[in-house]
Scaffold this motif. Structure first.
Motif, short mmCIF file in Angstrom:
data_model
loop_
_atom_site.label_atom_id
_atom_site.label_comp_id
_atom_site.label_asym_id
_atom_site.label_seq_id
_atom_site.Cartn_x
_atom_site.Cartn_y
_atom_site.Cartn_z
N LYS A 321 9.18 26.91 4.61
CA LYS A 321 10.20 26.25 3.80
C LYS A 321 11.59 26.72 4.22
O LYS A 321 12.50 25.93 4.42
N GLU A 346 -4.39 16.00 15.05
CA GLU A 346 -3.70 14.79 15.52
C GLU A 346 -2.59 14.40 14.55
O GLU A 346 -1.47 14.08 14.96
N ALA A 347 -2.93 14.43 13.26
CA ALA A 347 -1.93 14.04 12.26
C ALA A 347 -0.76 15.01 12.28
O ALA A 347 0.40 14.61 12.15
N PHE A 348 -1.06 16.30 12.47
CA PHE A 348 -0.01 17.31 12.52
C PHE A 348 0.94 17.04 13.69
O PHE A 348 2.16 17.08 13.54
N ASP A 350 1.45 14.20 15.09
CA ASP A 350 2.22 12.99 14.75
C ASP A 350 3.41 13.35 13.86
O ASP A 350 4.52 12.84 14.05
N VAL A 351 3.14 14.23 12.89
CA VAL A 351 4.23 14.66 12.00
C VAL A 351 5.34 15.29 12.84
O VAL A 351 6.52 14.95 12.69
N GLU A 353 6.01 14.90 15.99
CA GLU A 353 6.66 13.92 16.85
C GLU A 353 7.68 13.09 16.08
O GLU A 353 8.80 12.90 16.53
N ARG A 354 7.26 12.60 14.91
CA ARG A 354 8.17 11.77 14.11
C ARG A 354 9.37 12.57 13.66
O ARG A 354 10.49 12.06 13.62
N ARG A 355 9.14 13.84 13.29
CA ARG A 355 10.26 14.70 12.90
C ARG A 355 11.19 14.92 14.08
O ARG A 355 12.41 14.92 13.93
N MET A 358 13.64 12.26 14.64
CA MET A 358 14.74 12.24 13.69
C MET A 358 15.71 13.40 13.95
O MET A 358 16.73 13.50 13.31
#
Lengths: 368, 339
Positions: A321, A346-348, A350-351, A353-355, A358
């Protein structure tokens, strides 16, 4: 005496060189397989940590192959690793095996026992000169196996030809098994380093970087952690592992000190300033370090029910945090399913990558 | 007309969604997987082919769900994504202000935390089935109530009974105990819904800050009893949205991801897939003590894909090579001789 020992990453390569040089005949356990895990799980207490079960499986397979002595490290402290050896000894005796169990404890708990254990592990004769040469060589080999793995996990996402990278590393590891002299090791090392450095890679711009923290066994033993290095590497992630057997041993030895661990403990201070057993502090400190290095995320690997890492887990979330750093906690035991783990990883990614797209907040922006 | 196909093959149901370039759903279907994903995929493709607007040309295909790899090979996917990403993408498209996603499916449930349109954190339960659709379905069978009417039944209850929801076994014995005390079916149904919600919150949401609006999706979202139980749990202070597309959100997400990925040329196999025959068999690779169970998918006799080897040496090419090299290899991979 025919001795067997537990697997931990490539420790068997170093020990395979060390013991014969000392004149101890060894029977290395076969590589960890489903059978190893099944054997260990069947006999170990159900709620014991996973590494206890796997190493028990190693011993049993070693005994199957004719070993009559087991070498195991021990320890005393607020982590259950301290009684692995004791519990395993009782289990193996209960099974009716006539096996000598040599437990190497920290000298802090008795120099006499420590020296006795060392003496047996050196084949009954204690010669400082001989020991020094053999230990130095084995130590260098262990160091180099970790270096090779570091190359492999950091290069995987950057190279096109992953199969050749694997073969190159595996072949070098195999060559290390027959090393007898420092000079031979140096040659192999120079050659491998040159080859790996020249390995054709892609541009490394905008790579996602993930650090691995956690318990010393699960975080390193890829036959247990579903080869998370490879999984992440194939998803295009640059992987760094903060967990190392070399540092672990350095940290445990008297008169030596692991600079790496010392630094992690310092960094962990604002969050955790007392020893909670195992690698609890190291996990917290390494997470802070990855945040400071600007890594995109941290994967935390630990055995299910591991007390020190569970303590660390709660604290790491606060670190995450404060530094705006995503952390994926993965508890692993014999019930861990590969499908669920792969989906989470995989989902992690993706998170991350998307972050990343941004724009990750800089340390200044979050007031650090 | 450019269209994109999203396929979500889950443990219990299979979903197909066809979208246009503006991410709008043109047609969709929701089928039971019934333990045969290949049959379900064929059925879904047939439905999409029949209901697609005329002149639609599929530009890209995305697959997700627990059978995403299989579906990817069979349909010919351009992008194969995990369920979490697919569900999050669909929720963000549907409700741009979304901050939390609850997804409850057949065998697992997910919680996704979204901030400013990006996934920030997620949790997934697979340890225990007590917070999932299978649990409800199983208990509905015990109550002798069709699962479709379960939600309606729960909303008729005057009060809920407290049923332990920590695990399926406890819930079941507790439910029977409450039945024996004479509680009616609606009360039990409501109690079960509340137990599922508590289980979901305890398992997935502990330590995470749940903020509204919450988008509730997945098959279980059609159960109004559960939706009500969630609303009650948050004392109606947090907005819970159940989009009409809640059942097919995963497939929609896969379709959106495919449209964003937009390859030059799609690997879509075409609707003729329904006429091909697929066969899955497995063999134990005995090359090392791991003895991995390698699963072979064959399409009309040729090896299309292999899964399950830890070392990763089994690929359609290597399998072909192996069967050409040795007769035993052929028997291993193709099952000749042995079957």
């Amino acid at each position: 005496m025919k001795a067997t020992f537990p697997h931990l990453a490539h420790l068997d390569i170093a020990l395979g060189v060390l013991y014969p040089t000392l004149g101890v005949e060894i029977v290395p356990p076969p590589p960890i397989s489903k059978k190893t895990i099944e054997m260990g799980v069947k006999l170990a207490p159900q709620n014991a940590c996973f590494p206890l079960k796997v190493t028990l499986g190693n011993f049993l397979e070693g005994i199957e192959r004719g070993a009559d002595t087991v070498f195991m490290a021990g320890g005393v402290g607020p982590c259950r690793f301290g009684y692995y050896g004791q519990v395993q000894k009782i289990i193996i005796e209960d099974m009716g095996h006539d096996v000598r169990f040599i437990l190497l404890d920290h000298p802090r708990y008795g120099w006499r026992q420590f020296l006795d254990a060392i003496k047996v592990m050196m084949g009954g004769r204690f010669s400082l000169v001989r020991a020094k040469r053999a230990v130095t060589l084995a130590w260098q080999i262990l160091r180099f196996t970790e270096e090779l793995e570091n190359y492999r996990r950091s290069l995987r996402c950057q190279v096109e030809d992953k199969a050749t990278l694997d073969t190159m590393v595996e072949e070098t590891l195999d060559r290390l098994r027959s090393v007898e002299e420092i000079r031979t090791l140096a040659n192999i090392r120079d050659e491998a380093r040159a080859n790996l450095r020249d390995f054709p890679r892609r541009q490394r711009e905008g790579m996602i970087r993930v650090g691995i923290v956690g318990e010393v066994y699960i975080a390193q033993e890829k036959r247990i952690n579903f080869n998370i290095d490879r999984l992440l590497g194939d998803l295009g992630v640059y992987v760094h592992n903060s967990v190392s057997t070399v540092e672990y041993i350095l940290h445990t030895l008297p008169f030596f000190r692991s600079r790496d661990k010392h630094e992690a403990w310092q960094l962990a201070r604002p969050y955790l300033n007392r020893f909670v057993g195992g690698e609890g502090i190291d996990s917290v400190g390494s997470t802070v370090r990855y945040a400071q290095w600007g890594f995109d995320g941290v994967v935390h690997l630990y055995p299910f029910t591991c007390m020190p890492e569970v303590v660390a887990k709660g604290i790491m979330n606060q670190v995450g945090k404060d530094y705006d750093l995503p952390i994926l906690h993965l508890a692993i035991d014999e019930h861990a399913g590969e499908a669920g783990l792969v989906t989470r990883v995989e989902a992690f990614v993706d998170v991350l990558e998307r972050r990343g797209k941004m724009g990750r907040k800089t340390l200044e922006a979050i007031g650090r | 007309m450019k269209v994109f196909l999203g396929v979500d093959v889950g443990s219990v149901t299979t979903k197909f969604v066809l979208i246009d370039e503006q991410k709008n759903i043109l047609t969709s279907c929701y089928l039971k997987t019934s333990g045969d994903p290949i049959l379900a995929i064929k059925e879904g493709l047939r439905y999409i082919e029949n209901t697609a607007p005329s002149g639609a040309k599929i530009q890209a295909v995305g697959t997700t769900g627990s059978a995403r790899s299989l579906a990817g090979v069979v349909v010919g996917a351009d992008i194969i994504k995990n369920e979490i990403t697919a569900h999050a993408v669909a929720a963000i498209t549907r409700v741009p202000a979304v901050r939390t996603v609850f997804e409850i499916g057949g065998q697992d449930s997910k919680l996704i935390i979204i901030r400013d349109g990006i996934v920030e954190d997620f949790a997934m339960n697979t340890i225990c089935a007590a917070g999932t659709g299978s649990f409800l379905e199983h208990q509905a069978v015990r109550l002798n109530v069709p699962i479709e009417e379960f939600g309606k039944l729960a909303s008729q209850a005057r009060q809920g009974v407290r049923i332990a929801g920590r695990c399926t076994v406890f819930a079941e014995s507790d439910m029977i105990h409450k039945q024996q005390l004479g509680f009616g079916k609606p009360e039990i149904a409501k109690g079960l819904s509340e137990a599922l919600v508590r289980n979901f919150i305890n398992n997935l949401a502990s330590g995470k800050s749940i903020e509204g609006p919450i988008v509730f999706q997945g098959g279980v979202a059609s159960n109004e009893g559960i939706v009500e139980a969630f609303r009650d749990f948050y004392r109606r202070e947090i907005e819970i949205v159940v989009p009409p597309e809640h059942g097919v959100m995963g497939a929609w997400g896969a379709g959106i991801l495919a449209s964003e990925y937009a390859p030059q040329e799609s690997s879509f196999q075409g609707f003729s897939v329904v006429n091909r025959s697929f066969e899955t068999r497995s063999f134990n690779c005995e090359d090392c003590p791991n003895s991995c169970e390698v699963v072979v998918l064959r399409e009309d006799g040729t090896v299309k894909a292999l899964w399950g080897s830890r070392c990763g040496k089994w690929t359609p090419q290597s399998a072909q090579q192996r069967s050409a090299d040795t007769e035993t290899g052929a028997a291993e991979v193709y099952g000749y001789g042995s079957s």
